[in-house]
Design a protein around this motif. Structure first.
Motif, mmCIF file in Angstrom:
data_model
loop_
_atom_site.group_PDB
_atom_site.id
_atom_site.type_symbol
_atom_site.label_atom_id
_atom_site.label_comp_id
_atom_site.label_asym_id
_atom_site.label_seq_id
_atom_site.Cartn_x
_atom_site.Cartn_y
_atom_site.Cartn_z
ATOM 1 N N THR A 99 -18.881 5.604 8.174
ATOM 2 C CA THR A 99 -17.546 6.170 8.315
ATOM 3 C C THR A 99 -16.687 5.732 7.142
ATOM 4 N N GLY A 100 -16.093 6.697 6.447
ATOM 5 C CA GLY A 100 -15.306 6.381 5.266
ATOM 6 C C GLY A 100 -13.815 6.548 5.483
ATOM 7 N N LEU A 101 -13.051 5.744 4.751
ATOM 8 C CA LEU A 101 -11.604 5.886 4.679
ATOM 9 C C LEU A 101 -11.181 5.705 3.235
ATOM 10 N N ASP A 102 -10.257 6.538 2.764
ATOM 11 C CA ASP A 102 -9.594 6.227 1.494
ATOM 12 C C ASP A 102 -8.283 5.527 1.850
ATOM 13 N N ALA A 103 -8.086 4.352 1.271
ATOM 14 C CA ALA A 103 -6.934 3.520 1.632
ATOM 15 C C ALA A 103 -6.344 2.860 0.398
ATOM 16 N N PRO A 104 -5.876 3.659 -0.574
ATOM 17 C CA PRO A 104 -5.261 3.050 -1.759
ATOM 18 C C PRO A 104 -4.030 2.244 -1.373
ATOM 19 N N LEU A 117 1.183 -5.570 1.136
ATOM 20 C CA LEU A 117 0.822 -4.293 0.547
ATOM 21 C C LEU A 117 1.126 -3.131 1.500
ATOM 22 N N SER A 118 1.258 -1.955 0.911
ATOM 23 C CA SER A 118 1.303 -0.713 1.681
ATOM 24 C C SER A 118 -0.048 -0.018 1.539
ATOM 25 N N PHE A 119 -0.617 0.390 2.657
ATOM 26 C CA PHE A 119 -1.875 1.139 2.660
ATOM 27 C C PHE A 119 -1.587 2.565 3.103
ATOM 28 N N MET A 120 -1.969 3.534 2.269
ATOM 29 C CA MET A 120 -1.836 4.946 2.617
ATOM 30 C C MET A 120 -3.247 5.469 2.861
ATOM 31 N N MET A 138 -3.782 -7.768 5.290
ATOM 32 C CA MET A 138 -3.518 -7.690 3.854
ATOM 33 C C MET A 138 -2.221 -6.964 3.524
ATOM 34 N N GLY A 139 -1.641 -6.265 4.491
ATOM 35 C CA GLY A 139 -0.458 -5.466 4.209
ATOM 36 C C GLY A 139 0.471 -5.396 5.398
ATOM 37 N N THR A 140 1.633 -4.840 5.167
ATOM 38 C CA THR A 140 2.641 -4.726 6.223
ATOM 39 C C THR A 140 3.000 -3.281 6.552
ATOM 40 N N THR A 141 2.688 -2.362 5.653
ATOM 41 C CA THR A 141 2.939 -0.940 5.907
ATOM 42 C C THR A 141 1.596 -0.231 5.902
ATOM 43 N N ILE A 142 1.146 0.171 7.083
ATOM 44 C CA ILE A 142 -0.189 0.778 7.239
ATOM 45 C C ILE A 142 0.017 2.139 7.878
ATOM 46 N N GLU A 143 -0.279 3.206 7.144
ATOM 47 C CA GLU A 143 -0.057 4.551 7.671
ATOM 48 C C GLU A 143 -1.262 5.435 7.407
ATOM 49 N N ARG A 144 -1.710 6.129 8.468
ATOM 50 C CA ARG A 144 -2.663 7.216 8.259
ATOM 51 C C ARG A 144 -1.866 8.446 7.872
ATOM 52 N N ALA A 157 1.548 10.445 -5.530
ATOM 53 C CA ALA A 157 2.998 10.586 -5.432
ATOM 54 C C ALA A 157 3.682 9.237 -5.636
ATOM 55 N N ASN A 158 3.096 8.189 -5.083
ATOM 56 C CA ASN A 158 3.644 6.842 -5.259
ATOM 57 C C ASN A 158 3.697 6.465 -6.733
ATOM 58 N N GLN A 159 2.629 6.750 -7.452
ATOM 59 C CA GLN A 159 2.555 6.318 -8.840
ATOM 60 C C GLN A 159 3.509 7.085 -9.742
#
Length: 279
Positions: A99-104, A117-120, A138-144, A157-159
């Protein structure tokens, strides 16, 4: 990130691609192995953080990390890559029963050190729910933010926002300097109003000190802006301010200073306005 996960009670085994970085990790108390297979085989979760899509592909596919995992394992790629590349990673995971997730991530070196960190995250809700406790170490803002690849689109968009903020902050500081205004109080009052931002909080003092030691390197930000530009072109979008700041970042990297922090946009802005004492 690995240190904070370990401190939160996760059993962490690390591997990096260079001996020097392995020694730095060991110095922080992380269990590090010299062989990729030792780190990956039997893991419930594999987290990768690598510079670009070819690096992720090399580790996961060419070096065989995905083939070393048991079916059902979770693969979290926290690298910043193009959305299409991330979708290909998801497909490679699914083909192997993984099972994969992209979580930059966003937050820079300071955010990683402080565990804020923020994980998107892009991927299925069930996988996100499995991953969330680890990401919260590892982070405080975790959003799917959506399906496979959506995390990378949000990171793009963040960058572009970060690059734009850095350039506008650079120009504001040059404006203040040229007008003879003390920038310290000026930055404090600007930071308390609508113009305030995390970029200002974390980067203004370094800019004022002309300290461009890397927290996030220009050459990596150039790669991220290329992802933005490619995505915009595919969708037929016009992003004129993004194009402008991308050219400024390109100019700095072309000068051979891609290893400096992205706040070195301030140095370039000063030079464009006659300064000759910066990097």
């Amino acid at each position: 990130m690995a240190r904070n996960a370990g401190r939160a009670g996760w059993d962490v085994i690390g591997h990096t691609r260079t001996p020097a970085s392995r020694e730095r990790a060991r110095a922080q108390g992380i269990e590090v192995v010299d062989d990729l297979a030792q780190a990956v085989r039997g893991a419930d979760v594999l987290v990768t953080v690598l510079p670009d899509a070819p690096d992720v592909s090399a580790v996961l596919l060419e070096d065989g990390a995905l083939d070393l995992l048991d079916r059902g394992a979770l693969v979290i790629d926290a690298s910043t890559v193009a959305p299409a590349a991330s979708q290909a990673i998801h497909e490679a995971c699914a083909a192997r029963g993984l099972t994969g997730l992209d979580a930059p991530v966003s937050g820079g070196e300071a955010g990683a050190v402080d565990g804020v960190l923020s994980f998107m995250v892009g991927g299925e809700q069930e996988a996100f729910d499995r991953a969330r406790p680890l990401l919260e170490s590892m982070g405080t803002t975790i959003e799917r933010v959506g399906p496979a690849g959506a995390g990378q689109t949000v990171k793009a968009a963040n960058q572009l926002l970060v690059a734009g903020h850095l350039q506008l902050l650079s120009e504001a500081l040059v404006l203040l300097e040229r007008a003879g205004v003390d920038p310290g109080p000026a930055v404090r009052v600007l930071g308390g109003g609508l113009a305030g931002s995390t970029v200002m909080q974390r980067k203004a003092s370094n800019m004022l000190a002309h300290d461009y030691r890397p927290g996030f390197r220009l050459d990596l930000h150039r790669k991220d802006l290329r992802i933005v530009s490619d995505t915009a072109q595919q969708d037929g979008l016009s992003l004129p301010l993004t194009a402008a700041v991308t050219q400024l970042v390109n100019a700095l990297v072309a000068r051979g200073v891609g290893g400096l922090d992205h706040s070195a946009l301030h140095a370039l802005t000063r030079q464009l306005n006659g300064a000759r004492d910066d990097a």
